[in-house]
Design an enzyme around this catalytic site. Structure first.
Site, PDB file in Angstrom:
ATOM      1  N   LYS A  80       0.856  -1.188   0.000  1.00  0.00           N
ATOM      2  CA  LYS A  80       0.000   0.000   0.000  1.00  0.00           C
ATOM      3  C   LYS A  80       0.895   1.242   0.000  1.00  0.00           C
ATOM      4  O   LYS A  80       1.957   1.247   0.639  1.00  0.00           O
ATOM      5  CB  LYS A  80      -0.889  -0.030   1.250  1.00  0.00           C
ATOM      6  CG  LYS A  80      -1.904   1.094   1.358  1.00  0.00           C
ATOM      7  CD  LYS A  80      -2.776   0.921   2.616  1.00  0.00           C
ATOM      8  CE  LYS A  80      -3.831   2.009   2.746  1.00  0.00           C
ATOM      9  NZ  LYS A  80      -4.684   1.827   3.947  1.00  0.00           N
ATOM     10  N   SER A 155      -9.738   1.755   3.027  1.00  0.00           N
ATOM     11  CA  SER A 155      -8.889   2.573   2.174  1.00  0.00           C
ATOM     12  C   SER A 155      -7.840   1.764   1.412  1.00  0.00           C
ATOM     13  O   SER A 155      -7.307   2.243   0.417  1.00  0.00           O
ATOM     14  CB  SER A 155      -8.177   3.630   3.015  1.00  0.00           C
ATOM     15  OG  SER A 155      -7.281   3.004   3.925  1.00  0.00           O
ATOM     16  N   SER A 179      -9.807  -0.658   7.246  1.00  0.00           N
ATOM     17  CA  SER A 179      -9.233  -0.537   5.905  1.00  0.00           C
ATOM     18  C   SER A 179      -8.516  -1.766   5.359  1.00  0.00           C
ATOM     19  O   SER A 179      -8.144  -1.773   4.191  1.00  0.00           O
ATOM     20  CB  SER A 179      -8.279   0.648   5.850  1.00  0.00           C
ATOM     21  OG  SER A 179      -9.026   1.821   5.713  1.00  0.00           O
TER      22      SER A 179
HETATM   23  N1  GLN Z   1     -13.055   3.964   6.374  1.00  0.00           N
HETATM   24  C1  GLN Z   1     -12.532   4.418   7.627  1.00  0.00           C
HETATM   25  C2  GLN Z   1     -12.132   5.869   7.481  1.00  0.00           C
HETATM   26  O1  GLN Z   1     -12.427   6.439   6.504  1.00  0.00           O
HETATM   27  C3  GLN Z   1     -11.373   3.574   8.032  1.00  0.00           C
HETATM   28  C4  GLN Z   1     -10.141   3.873   7.284  1.00  0.00           C
HETATM   29  C5  GLN Z   1      -8.954   3.059   7.691  1.00  0.00           C
HETATM   30  O2  GLN Z   1      -9.071   2.019   8.340  1.00  0.00           O
HETATM   31  N2  GLN Z   1      -7.785   3.558   7.335  1.00  0.00           N
HETATM   32  O3  GLN Z   1     -11.533   6.448   8.331  1.00  0.00           O
END
Ligand code: GLN
Length: 488
Positions: A80, A155, A179
């Protein structure tokens, strides 16, 4: 079809010298060349650097180095875009880092390379890991390999899509509120968020430091156990990393769940849950019972406040962490008449809308006069959420739930409504707030269109072994992980 092998299958073939590390890498690069124009999982990759690593692995193999010594020798694994890989670009899915090149390796990259892995590629993500669909990437949106009109989740959408489409044998992502598990569920792969502190975050760009963890995306539970074993452990360069021995996560994968107690959280099986997801999870629970587990209802009464609590704590921490992107030290700079104007212009131009929304929210909840009402209260609720889990774990070894309320949604479906987007993580967020371990694995498909559904297993702090044992037994008894995505 080399690119379709799991890590464990590839290791077996490399060990017998049936394939070379170079061929394994070429199979990934070939697949990327064929489909990434449609899938858009990779922001970039550096074939020459990857090939040099693969050739080094082949030299090791020729010299008799075994996979007992280097467990991932010759295995291509992609990252990532939030993890430092020396000499490679790092953008966090954002424009604000400009042409930044990582000056050093994240600990997880060092550990993968020490285990012989061929580390390559930068995978797309929501900007600074804020999002649930990869639509917040400043570059482009990654597609779901099961249906390219749909999102891959986020994400870490690029990390999930790349594994599900067999562009890499495994990938790493980060999970602050879901995420890893949410995109793994929506793309049909295995994803683990380790216990807070299990994996060093040195070289991970911070989003919310009390929640962030790094973890793997894989095609099988065995692979997830192998990679987690490789990247876990104490690191003096990350003061939050736990000084606890790393168990051999592969040792307990024996298919037997007798004596295991599983909890079903009643609060997780209500409102907003898609009927097909509910049916798949119900069927999975039956299967786990057949395999020997007993099921008990448990209660997590404060989990209804998890999303609200998360959006106070995560934004507060993000507003502090992202203060460093000011045009002075890193990446892009937009000139101004004085430093303040330079900061404003740089941050105004460099950050996207969602990141700005989070910084504004986070600054607000930390501001004097509101701190007690929001931030302090959220910290108290967080403690209650953790206590709920610790109470439940007195009765059960792990908790079962859906990973997401629905299967992958359409591109653009939730971009106008941040609250709807935030609710994609309703089942994953409390795990981060509690600091416990969580895994998602495939447990079925919706009918029309055919899209993966994920089962979430939540474990005790440092309960990864139990999660792998349950997931592996379930996987052995079900066909879901064997289906290949149309783009795979
Ligand atoms: N979707 C969640 C957010 O927008 C979690 C994101 C994540 O785990 N990095 O913060």
């Amino acid at each position: 079809m080399l690119h379709r092998l799991t890590v464990s299958e590839l290791v077996d073939q490399l060990g017998r010298r049936q394939v070379s590390a170079r061929e394994a890498l070429e199979s990934c690069l070939g697949q990327i060349g064929r489909i990434d124009g449609q899938l858009k999982a990779f922001l970039s990759h550096d074939p020459a650097d990857a090939m040099a690593q693969a050739d080094a692995a082949d030299r090791d193999l020729a010299a008799g180095v075994t996979h007992a010594e280097k467990p991932l020798l010759g295995v291509p694994i992609a990252l990532k875009d939030v993890l430092c890989h020396r000499g490679q670009p790092l953008n966090c899915g954002s424009k604000i880092l400009g042409n930044f090149i990582s000056p050093y390796n994240a600990t997880v990259v060092e550990k993968l390379q020490a285990a012989g892995a061929v580390v390559f590629g930068r995978l797309n993500m929501d900007e600074f890991a804020m999002g649930s669909s990869t639509e917040n990437s400043a570059f482009f949106t990654t597609r779901n390999p099961w249906d390219i009109t749909r999102i891959p989740g986020g994400s870490s959408g690029g990390s999930a899509a790349a594994v599900a489409a067999n562009e890499a044998f495994a990938t790493l992502g980060s999970d602050t509120g879901g995420s890893i598990r949410q995109p793994a569920a929506l793309c049909g792969c295995v994803g683990l968020k380790p216990t807070y502190g299990r994996v060093s975050r040195y070289g991970l760009v911070a989003f919310a430091s009390s929640l962030d963890q790094i973890g793997p995306f894989t095609k099988s539970t065995r692979d997830a156990a192998l990679i987690t074993r490789t990247i876990s452990g104490h690191d003096p360069r990350d003061s939050t990393s736990l000084n606890e021995p790393v168990p051999d996560y592969l040792a307990g994968l024996n298919g037997d769940l007798r004596g295991l107690r599983l909890g079903l959280a009643k609060e997780f099986m209500v409102g907003g849950l898609d009927p097909e997801v509910r049916d798949a999870v119900d069927a999975a629970v039956k299967k786990l019972q057949e395999l020997g587990a007993t099921i008990e209802e448990v209660s997590l009464p404060h989990s209804e406040h998890a999303v609200a609590t998360y959006y106070i704590i995560a934004t507060a921490e993000a507003s502090a962490n992202l203060a460093r992107f000011d045009g002075v030290r890193y990446g892009a700079r937009v000139a101004g008449a004085d430093p303040t104007e330079m900061y404003e212009r740089t941050r105004g131009a460099g950050f996207g809308a969602e990141v700005k929304r989070r910084i504004i929210l986070g600054t607000y909840v930390l501001s004097s006069g509101y701190y007690d009402a929001y931030y302090l209260r959220a910290q108290k609720v967080r403690t209650l959420i953790r206590q709920d889990f610790l109470e439940a774990f007195k009765k059960v070894d792990a908790i079962v739930s859906p990973t997401t309320p629905t299967a992958a949604f359409k591109l653009g479906e939730k971009t106008q409504d941040p609250l709807q987007m935030y609710l994609s993580d309703i089942f994953t967020i409390s795990c981060n707030l509690a600091g416990i371990s969580g895994l998602s694995l495939p447990c079925g498909f919706t009918r029309e269109p055919k899209l993966p559904i994920g089962l979430q297993l939540l474990g005790q702090p440092l309960g990864e072994s139990t999660l792998f044992r349950i997931a592996h037994a379930y996987e052995q008894a079900t066909p879901w992980h064997r289906d290949v995505a149309p783009l795979g």
